[in-house]
Motif scaffolding. Structure first.
Motif, PDB file in Angstrom:
ATOM      1  N   LEU A  10      29.394  47.774  44.779  1.00 39.79           N
ATOM      2  CA  LEU A  10      29.577  46.932  43.597  1.00 39.79           C
ATOM      3  C   LEU A  10      30.151  45.566  43.976  1.00 39.79           C
ATOM      4  O   LEU A  10      29.643  44.515  43.580  1.00 39.79           O
ATOM      5  N   GLY A  11      31.224  45.629  44.804  1.00 44.48           N
ATOM      6  CA  GLY A  11      31.877  44.387  45.225  1.00 44.48           C
ATOM      7  C   GLY A  11      30.903  43.490  45.972  1.00 44.48           C
ATOM      8  O   GLY A  11      30.808  42.286  45.704  1.00 44.48           O
ATOM      9  N   LYS A  12      30.131  44.114  46.898  1.00 43.64           N
ATOM     10  CA  LYS A  12      29.166  43.333  47.685  1.00 43.64           C
ATOM     11  C   LYS A  12      28.139  42.677  46.773  1.00 43.64           C
ATOM     12  O   LYS A  12      27.772  41.512  46.951  1.00 43.64           O
ATOM     13  N   THR A  17      25.866  37.958  44.225  1.00 41.31           N
ATOM     14  CA  THR A  17      25.493  37.236  43.017  1.00 41.31           C
ATOM     15  C   THR A  17      26.216  35.891  42.959  1.00 41.31           C
ATOM     16  O   THR A  17      25.619  34.853  42.655  1.00 41.31           O
ATOM     17  N   LEU A  18      27.511  35.943  43.230  1.00 39.93           N
ATOM     18  CA  LEU A  18      28.299  34.715  43.175  1.00 39.93           C
ATOM     19  C   LEU A  18      27.767  33.679  44.166  1.00 39.93           C
ATOM     20  O   LEU A  18      27.611  32.502  43.829  1.00 39.93           O
ATOM     21  N   GLU A  23      25.068  28.612  45.118  1.00 43.41           N
ATOM     22  CA  GLU A  23      24.018  27.803  45.729  1.00 43.41           C
ATOM     23  C   GLU A  23      23.079  27.184  44.702  1.00 43.41           C
ATOM     24  O   GLU A  23      22.665  26.041  44.816  1.00 43.41           O
ATOM     25  N   ASN A  24      22.771  27.987  43.678  1.00 35.32           N
ATOM     26  CA  ASN A  24      21.716  27.541  42.767  1.00 35.32           C
ATOM     27  C   ASN A  24      22.194  26.908  41.475  1.00 35.32           C
ATOM     28  O   ASN A  24      21.393  26.387  40.711  1.00 35.32           O
ATOM     29  N   PRO A 148      35.052  29.401  44.909  1.00 32.52           N
ATOM     30  CA  PRO A 148      33.779  29.056  45.534  1.00 32.52           C
ATOM     31  C   PRO A 148      32.971  28.056  44.708  1.00 32.52           C
ATOM     32  O   PRO A 148      32.238  27.225  45.252  1.00 32.52           O
ATOM     33  N   PHE A 149      33.108  28.108  43.398  1.00 36.20           N
ATOM     34  CA  PHE A 149      32.351  27.170  42.569  1.00 36.20           C
ATOM     35  C   PHE A 149      32.911  25.755  42.674  1.00 36.20           C
ATOM     36  O   PHE A 149      32.171  24.791  42.798  1.00 36.20           O
ATOM     37  N   PHE A 150      34.230  25.651  42.618  1.00 35.92           N
ATOM     38  CA  PHE A 150      34.806  24.315  42.462  1.00 35.92           C
ATOM     39  C   PHE A 150      35.810  23.944  43.557  1.00 35.92           C
ATOM     40  O   PHE A 150      36.331  22.846  43.552  1.00 35.92           O
ATOM     41  N   GLY A 151      36.104  24.899  44.442  1.00 31.63           N
ATOM     42  CA  GLY A 151      37.125  24.617  45.455  1.00 31.63           C
ATOM     43  C   GLY A 151      38.495  24.679  44.817  1.00 31.63           C
ATOM     44  O   GLY A 151      38.628  24.795  43.588  1.00 31.63           O
TER      45      GLY A 151
END
Lengths: 279, 397
Positions: A10-12, A17-18, A23-24, A148-151
């Motif tokens: 699940l975690g993986k 997904t994240l 990336e996208n 990860p999205f925004f630092g």
């Protein structure tokens, strides 16, 4: 003999997904970054443009003009004065700006979503479990994908705050729309009102008090989240609290905490006043 | 002219309306259909027409489907089967937008619990229908003011519904429907939530308004007294189906089933029986000018009566003569009947309710004349006749 049950990854999966989203969805995160950052800078700059004493007087006058109540006006004056006196003015302004930006984003997304959920049974059926999930997930967990999205930094803090504080805006709006007596919407139908007219003229005005209750909740949640979000660089009063914890300075910690409480009480009373305003 | 035609309308609530409909058409009772399918039959194959300018009261106890039926007419509820024509247009065939326009143009609706918008002032409530139509502001205000004036609430526009009494709130509800000047008023238990005195006032007011408006009104009620009072015709529903359709008189005097009879028994018959329905034909009259005392006396003897109404050449009522006085004339050899003619006699119109006849007839020694607006003698009412009529039609009470 050992028999090992394969672990469900699940975690993986969530991680993958994240990663994929990071990336996208760059265009979306960049847009969010811009809005949040610019908004933040603007509000902060405005609030810090005048001398704290003058600002305190202005805010107090504003509070009185909006509420016409002596108690909260006096409280605002003394409370803000205390904050300034404790040397927490800049931190408080920073926190307030964060709350305002996060709340604005949360309600711009949350209220329309709530309206749609209130009008459509199947949207509500999809939204409800997501809201339950969002509200029971520990607040700290929201910090993780924000990075990860925004630092590290204030935009990530705002993102986590928006996600955390949005559910009540959606829920209360949905509730407000659903609470409009059926005979009133039926009456609007009987007179040939279309969907939009019904929403604007009947449902929203009647749901207003409940929706404002949701906005109040959103603000309060945002305020509680910005302290937690100090962990990822939100700054403001939250980081004062964190610093005090790390250095075991209970006095400084309480001072920052009291600053948050003062801010919370002023915001809460103001919003309640707005919500209870008749017609 | 037929304004609304309702043809075999069925409304079924539930998940399997088709199955329930089949059962209904096979003649299953609706309690059985509920058992078998779990579906509730609200309206079961109802047909009737409403003529232009007519008040039709759909009457029944709660659960009889009357409110459901009225909501089918403007499709607040989608009929499961059947056709509904308004001005020849099948309402069920209208698309979303057409239906909306149709509702805006044709219908005004008044609700049981008023359904006023609490956040809008009285005038804004009344304006709602016009506002939805996108009417011009000034025109809208003027029409709303007129409607408020019609219901006697001039000057109350700036108040909010919560500041008004129940009766006044429903006047606002009525004004909101009237402001549109619709052809058809749908009134769903419009007066049921009001206390009895106010209710009676509102009924009178509606009747008054209707005399000048001549709207087509479908009025839903569970109160037979109310139905009889305001309805030109009644449609009595039971378990979603029509039990009887008729004028108040027909319902009272010829109840179609035991169910209707039971209903009718509880009505105060004196309020509904009118002079017209209890009067009898006048067997004979004297003609002023051509009949002398001798002729008049002969007519009285022939019919074994002690008084005789006298009419003029144009058949309008002139007065009454009494046997003893006419005999005196004959004895004196007079030839002019008008000497003993009493002209100040009690006259009533045909729609005078029986309850008003009692005090009139209390101490009268001769029959009451029932005359039309041209003073022509339609019939007479004698005291015994009134009691007999009431005893007959009022059942055993």
């Amino acid at each position: 003999m050992s028999f090992e049950l394969p672990r469900i990854p699940l975690g993986k999966g969530i991680e993958a997904t994240l990663d994929f989203l990071v990336e996208n969805l760059a265009f979306a995160t960049r847009a969010f970054s811009t809005v949040a950052d610019q908004g933040l800078r603007f509000i902060e700059a405005t609030l810090l443009a005048v001398h704290p004493v003058l600002m305190i007087v202005i805010v107090t006058a504003l509070v009185f003009a909006m509420t016409r109540k002596r108690g909260i006006t006096v409280f605002t004056f003394l409370g803000l004065g205390l904050i300034w006196n404790m040397g927490l003015w800049v931190a408080t302004v920073s926190t307030l700006s964060l709350v305002v930006v996060a709340t604005l984003i949360a309600i711009t997304i949350g209220i329309p979503l709530g309206i749609i959920a209130g009008l459509s049974e199947w949207v509500y059926r999809i939204v409800r479990p997501i809201l339950d999930f969002m509200q029971t997930l520990p607040a700290f967990v929201y910090l993780i994908p924000a990075i990860p999205f925004f630092g590290l930094g204030r935009v990530a803090a705002i993102f986590a705050t928006v996600v955390f504080s949005m559910p009540p805006a959606i829920r209360f709006t949905n509730l407000g729309i659903r609470q409009v007596p059926k005979e009133l919407t039926e009456c609007a139908d009987a007179f040939g009102a279309d969907r939009w007219q019904k929403l604007i003229k009947i449902q929203l005005p009647l749901a207003k008090t409940t929706i404002m209750g949701g906005v109040n909740q959103t603000v309060m949640l945002a305020l509680s989240m910005v302290v937690i979000a100090a962990m990822i660089g939100a700054g403001g009063l939250g980081s004062e609290v964190w610093r005090a914890i790390q250095r075991l300075q209970s006095g400084a910690g309480f001072e920052a905490g009291i600053g948050i409480v003062i801010l919370a009480i002023i915001l809460d009373r103001l919003l309640q006043q707005l919500a209870s305003k008749k017609r | 002219m037929e304004k609304i035609v309702i043809k075999n309308v069925v409304k079924i609530f539930g998940d399997h309306p088709k199955k329930a409909l089949d059962l209904l058409l096979q003649g299953e009772p609706i309690s059985e259909i509920l058992n078998k399918t779990g579906n509730v039959v609200g309206v079961a194959d109802v047909s009737f027409t409403v003529n232009e300018g007519e008040i039709v009261v759909v009457m029944g106890l709660s659960g009889s489907g009357k409110s459901t039926l009225v909501r089918c007419i403007n499709r607040l509820f989608e009929p499961t089967a059947g056709e509904i024509y308004v001005d020849g247009q099948d309402v069920c065939q209208l698309g979303t937008k057409e239906l909306r326009d149709f509702r805006r143009q044709k219908f005004g609706m008044v609700f049981q619990n008023f359904a006023l918008f609490p956040h809008r002032s009285v005038i804004n409530n009344v304006e709602f229908g016009l506002e939805v139509q996108g009417a011009d502001k000034a025109e809208m205000r003027q029409k709303a003011e007129t409607a408020l004036e019609m219901v006697g609430l001039k000057g109350w526009g700036d108040k909010y519904p919560s500041e008004l009494s129940g009766g006044m709130q429903q006047r606002v509800g009525l004004a909101r429907a009237l402001a549109l000047d619709p052809d058809i008023l749908l009134m769903d238990e419009a007066f049921s939530a009001l206390d009895p005195l106010i209710r009676r006032d509102m009924q009178d007011e509606l009747i008054n308004l209707q005399q000048s408006m001549q709207k087509t009104i479908v009025f839903i009620s569970h109160d037979l007294d109310e139905a009889l009072k305001i309805g030109d015709r009644l449609v009595i529903l039971k378990d979603g189906a029509v039990v009887q359709i008729g004028t108040p008189e027909e319902i009272l005097t010829k109840p179609a089933t035991e169910y209707v009879r039971k209903f009718v028994e509880e009505v105060d018959i004196t309020k509904v029986l009118t002079a017209e329905s209890v009067m009898k034909k006048c067997q004979d009259v004297a003609y002023l000018g051509s009949d002398g005392p001798n002729a008049a006396l002969r007519k009285m003897k022939k019919n074994a009566i002690a008084s005789l109404f006298v009419v003029k050449k144009d058949h309008s009522l002139a007065g009454i003569v009494f046997a003893n006085e006419v005999r005196d004339l004959v004895d004196k050899g007079e030839s002019d009947l008008s000497i003993v003619l009493h002209t100040d006699i009690q006259k009533v119109s045909p729609d005078t309710p029986a309850s008003e006849l009692f005090p009139i007839m209390q101490d009268m020694s001769y029959p009451v004349a029932v005359v039309n607006e041209n003073d022509r003698l339609l019939g007479i009412i004698v005291k015994g006749l009134l009691f007999t009529a009431i005893a007959e039609r009022g059942g055993d009470t």
